[in-house]
Design a protein around this motif. Structure first.
Motif, PDB file in Angstrom:
ATOM      1  N   PHE A   1      -2.044  -8.667  19.916  1.00  0.00           N
ATOM      2  CA  PHE A   1      -2.790  -8.960  18.687  1.00  0.00           C
ATOM      3  C   PHE A   1      -2.265 -10.205  17.992  1.00  0.00           C
ATOM      4  N   ALA A   2      -3.171 -11.093  17.626  1.00  0.00           N
ATOM      5  CA  ALA A   2      -2.832 -12.281  16.839  1.00  0.00           C
ATOM      6  C   ALA A   2      -3.288 -12.084  15.400  1.00  0.00           C
ATOM      7  N   ILE A   3      -3.952 -10.964  15.154  1.00  0.00           N
ATOM      8  CA  ILE A   3      -4.518 -10.667  13.840  1.00  0.00           C
ATOM      9  C   ILE A   3      -4.036  -9.283  13.430  1.00  0.00           C
ATOM     10  N   GLU A   4      -3.587  -9.153  12.204  1.00  0.00           N
ATOM     11  CA  GLU A   4      -3.167  -7.852  11.687  1.00  0.00           C
ATOM     12  C   GLU A   4      -4.400  -7.087  11.191  1.00  0.00           C
ATOM     13  N   LEU A   5      -4.413  -5.793  11.396  1.00  0.00           N
ATOM     14  CA  LEU A   5      -5.550  -4.984  10.960  1.00  0.00           C
ATOM     15  C   LEU A   5      -5.798  -5.093   9.460  1.00  0.00           C
ATOM     16  N   HIS A   6      -4.728  -5.192   8.692  1.00  0.00           N
ATOM     17  CA  HIS A   6      -4.904  -5.283   7.237  1.00  0.00           C
ATOM     18  C   HIS A   6      -5.646  -6.561   6.834  1.00  0.00           C
ATOM     19  N   GLU A   7      -5.570  -7.614   7.652  1.00  0.00           N
ATOM     20  CA  GLU A   7      -6.309  -8.841   7.360  1.00  0.00           C
ATOM     21  C   GLU A   7      -7.821  -8.614   7.495  1.00  0.00           C
ATOM     22  N   ILE A   8      -8.202  -7.879   8.507  1.00  0.00           N
ATOM     23  CA  ILE A   8      -9.620  -7.564   8.704  1.00  0.00           C
ATOM     24  C   ILE A   8     -10.105  -6.642   7.593  1.00  0.00           C
ATOM     25  N   GLU A   9      -9.307  -5.635   7.276  1.00  0.00           N
ATOM     26  CA  GLU A   9      -9.666  -4.704   6.203  1.00  0.00           C
ATOM     27  C   GLU A   9      -9.809  -5.437   4.877  1.00  0.00           C
ATOM     28  N   SER A  10      -8.946  -6.388   4.633  1.00  0.00           N
ATOM     29  CA  SER A  10      -8.993  -7.160   3.389  1.00  0.00           C
ATOM     30  C   SER A  10     -10.295  -7.939   3.266  1.00  0.00           C
TER      31      SER A  10
END
Length: 75
Positions: free
Chosen positions: A60-69
């Protein structure tokens, strides 16, 4: 890009699917830039995020919290 709404030849858009590759940071950055061109009122109930390579957690290059945000900004 789509033609301006007043030109008459603009296609009808019923739903927007935004895709991103969870292993590619550039994909996420492009998604954020794309959202700047979409009307928030139009997106309500007509948009979803589709994440590819979700099974490759170690890459993963993206954290899940970034998408949720981002999703919460349009909730």
């Amino acid at each position: 890009p789509l033609p301006k709404p007043k030109k008459g030849n603009r296609p009808r858009i019923d739903y927007v699917i935004l895709m991103m590759d969870m292993t590619n940071r550039l994909s996420f950055n492009q998604l954020k830039q794309t959202l700047n061109f979409l009307d928030v009122e139009y997106l309500f109930g007509r948009c979803c995020f589709v994440c590819t390579h979700f099974e490759k957690v170690s890459l993963f290059a993206i954290e899940l919290h970034e998408i949720e945000s981002i999703a919460q900004q349009y909730d």
